[in-house]
Design an enzyme around this catalytic site. Sequence first.
Site, short mmCIF file in Angstrom:
data_model
loop_
_atom_site.label_atom_id
_atom_site.label_comp_id
_atom_site.label_asym_id
_atom_site.label_seq_id
_atom_site.Cartn_x
_atom_site.Cartn_y
_atom_site.Cartn_z
N VAL A 9 61.46 31.10 87.08
CA VAL A 9 62.19 29.71 87.21
C VAL A 9 61.92 29.00 88.68
O VAL A 9 61.98 29.73 89.65
CB VAL A 9 63.87 30.22 87.44
CG1 VAL A 9 64.83 28.99 87.73
CG2 VAL A 9 64.22 30.95 86.08
N ASN A 88 63.63 26.07 95.24
CA ASN A 88 62.79 25.24 95.99
C ASN A 88 63.62 23.75 96.23
O ASN A 88 63.50 23.10 96.94
CB ASN A 88 61.71 24.83 95.14
CG ASN A 88 60.94 23.69 95.58
OD1 ASN A 88 60.45 23.68 96.89
ND2 ASN A 88 60.86 22.81 94.85
N LYS A 121 72.86 34.88 92.60
CA LYS A 121 74.01 35.50 92.11
C LYS A 121 74.01 35.64 90.73
O LYS A 121 74.34 36.61 89.86
CB LYS A 121 75.44 35.21 92.87
CG LYS A 121 76.35 36.02 92.40
CD LYS A 121 77.60 35.62 93.31
CE LYS A 121 78.75 36.22 92.61
NZ LYS A 121 78.88 37.66 92.52
N TYR A 153 70.65 19.56 108.23
CA TYR A 153 69.46 20.30 107.37
C TYR A 153 69.09 21.57 108.15
O TYR A 153 68.92 22.49 107.49
CB TYR A 153 68.37 19.24 107.49
CG TYR A 153 67.07 19.76 106.70
CD1 TYR A 153 67.02 19.68 105.45
CD2 TYR A 153 65.91 20.09 107.26
CE1 TYR A 153 65.98 20.16 104.83
CE2 TYR A 153 64.89 20.56 106.79
CZ TYR A 153 64.85 20.42 105.36
OH TYR A 153 63.69 20.92 104.71
N LYS A 157 68.83 25.46 106.46
CA LYS A 157 67.84 26.07 106.38
C LYS A 157 67.83 27.48 107.29
O LYS A 157 67.38 28.69 106.65
CB LYS A 157 66.38 25.49 106.80
CG LYS A 157 66.32 24.30 105.57
CD LYS A 157 65.83 24.73 104.51
CE LYS A 157 65.48 23.66 103.31
NZ LYS A 157 65.32 24.30 102.14
N1 LIG Z 1 58.60 17.93 102.68
C1 LIG Z 1 58.92 18.63 103.70
O1 LIG Z 1 58.55 17.77 105.01
C2 LIG Z 1 59.46 19.77 103.63
C3 LIG Z 1 59.29 20.90 104.96
C4 LIG Z 1 59.89 22.07 105.06
C5 LIG Z 1 60.54 22.32 103.84
N2 LIG Z 1 60.67 21.41 102.59
C6 LIG Z 1 61.57 21.97 101.57
O2 LIG Z 1 60.81 22.06 100.34
C7 LIG Z 1 61.82 22.06 99.39
C8 LIG Z 1 61.24 20.87 98.37
O3 LIG Z 1 61.20 19.66 98.96
P1 LIG Z 1 60.19 18.38 98.72
O4 LIG Z 1 59.58 18.14 99.88
O5 LIG Z 1 59.50 18.51 97.58
O6 LIG Z 1 61.03 17.37 98.50
P2 LIG Z 1 61.38 16.21 97.18
O7 LIG Z 1 59.96 15.92 96.94
O8 LIG Z 1 62.35 15.36 97.54
O9 LIG Z 1 61.99 17.10 95.98
C9 LIG Z 1 63.15 17.84 96.15
C10 LIG Z 1 63.38 18.63 94.78
O10 LIG Z 1 64.81 18.91 94.82
C11 LIG Z 1 65.45 18.47 93.57
N3 LIG Z 1 66.78 18.41 94.02
C12 LIG Z 1 67.51 17.72 95.07
N4 LIG Z 1 68.97 17.88 94.91
C13 LIG Z 1 69.01 18.48 93.70
C14 LIG Z 1 70.29 18.69 92.96
N5 LIG Z 1 71.45 18.47 93.65
N6 LIG Z 1 70.24 19.33 92.04
C15 LIG Z 1 69.01 19.62 91.30
N7 LIG Z 1 67.83 19.34 91.88
C16 LIG Z 1 67.89 18.73 93.03
C17 LIG Z 1 64.86 16.92 93.37
O11 LIG Z 1 65.24 16.55 92.12
P3 LIG Z 1 65.50 15.03 91.92
O12 LIG Z 1 64.08 14.51 91.60
O13 LIG Z 1 66.20 14.88 90.66
O14 LIG Z 1 65.88 14.37 93.10
C18 LIG Z 1 63.52 17.29 93.72
O15 LIG Z 1 62.99 18.03 92.33
C19 LIG Z 1 63.04 21.62 99.94
O16 LIG Z 1 63.82 22.75 99.79
C20 LIG Z 1 62.89 21.24 101.35
O17 LIG Z 1 63.85 21.57 102.01
C21 LIG Z 1 60.21 20.35 102.54
#
Ligand SMILES: NC(=O)c1ccc[n+]([C@@H]2O[C@H](COP(=O)([O-])OP(=O)(O)OC[C@H]3O[C@@H](n4cnc5c(N)ncnc54)[C@H](OP(=O)(O)O)[C@@H]3O)[C@@H](O)[C@H]2O)c1
Length: 264
Positions: A9, A88, A121, A153, A157
């Site tokens: 998943v 994720n 959970k 944020y 984390k």
């Molecule tokens: N990019 C960075 O700089 C970075 C650095 C460190 C860690 N991360 C972590 O990596 C992970 C992925 O981030 P990303 O960079 O790929 O960001 P992203 O492109 O904005 O993607 C975020 C994803 O999470 C989904 N999401 C957000 N809120 C949601 C909700 N309430 N219910 C269901 N889905 C939700 C979004 O869906 P929708 O398309 O529907 O919004 C999207 O699929 C995150 O946990 C982020 O904190 C990112």
Amino acid sequence: MPQNRYKAVLTGATGGIGQAIARQLAPQCEHLILLGRNEAKLASLQQELAATGAKIEVLAGDIGDTHTHQRLEALAKSTGGINLLINNAGTSQFKSFNEQSSDEIQGLLNTNLLAPMLLSKCLLDLLQKEAKAEIINIGSIFGYIGFPGFATYCSSKFGLRGFSQSLRRELSDTSVSVRYFAPRATKTPINSDTVMQMNAELKTESDTPEYVATELMKFLQTNAWEKKLGGKEAFFVFMNQLFPKLPDKAILGQLPIIKKYLKK
Ligand SMILES: NC(=O)c1ccc[n+]([C@@H]2O[C@H](COP(=O)([O-])OP(=O)(O)OC[C@H]3O[C@@H](n4cnc5c(N)ncnc54)[C@H](OP(=O)(O)O)[C@@H]3O)[C@@H](O)[C@H]2O)c1
């Protein structure tokens, strides 16, 4: 090594890092359930990944809604269980803490911390039925280093890392392992243009989502309980833990630039 060993998943599958993970993970899956909110993006990814031979299922729903978790559990049961959950999905906001509304703070903590806890959970019984299973929580370097403009944020984390460590220890005599994977800045839509511009001025390096996904796939092959991306960042985390006054001083030096972007 069997090619189809995962029954997985993946949340946040429609995002920058999520899509990159889905593309690299699918060929190693018996089945893969993709969760996101955007039905069109999910359908397009499902179609693209069909060629991998894995059974691809999609589910549209808000990760903050426990009803979504129950639907996911039912889908996972009907597809034959799961042995990998990748939490994720996440969101971010670059804003002075004092200017964030209570709703914004609660919303961010709900999505980034409470939702992965409640989803884990909900799926734990299914995971524990497998001879070997794991939960991978996608954290951040900001889960080790508090940074101005990201108080909520970073808290989410840091919290996710605490959850990962606690649950890993609680389940250490079971078949389920819980691990924490921490990207550094990555070029995805989670970072606003303002954040991208600030990162450039601060000379903060950014990875591509494809690189992050490749590193995650390597992490899956190891037994390490956590992984931080970026040598410089990992060193900064080390200094932050041992000599926090040094990062305090370095970040104080960056504060005028950070505050300039906070005002934008
Ligand atoms: N990019 C960075 O700089 C970075 C650095 C460190 C860690 N991360 C972590 O990596 C992970 C992925 O981030 P990303 O960079 O790929 O960001 P992203 O492109 O904005 O993607 C975020 C994803 O999470 C989904 N999401 C957000 N809120 C949601 C909700 N309430 N219910 C269901 N889905 C939700 C979004 O869906 P929708 O398309 O529907 O919004 C999207 O699929 C995150 O946990 C982020 O904190 C990112």
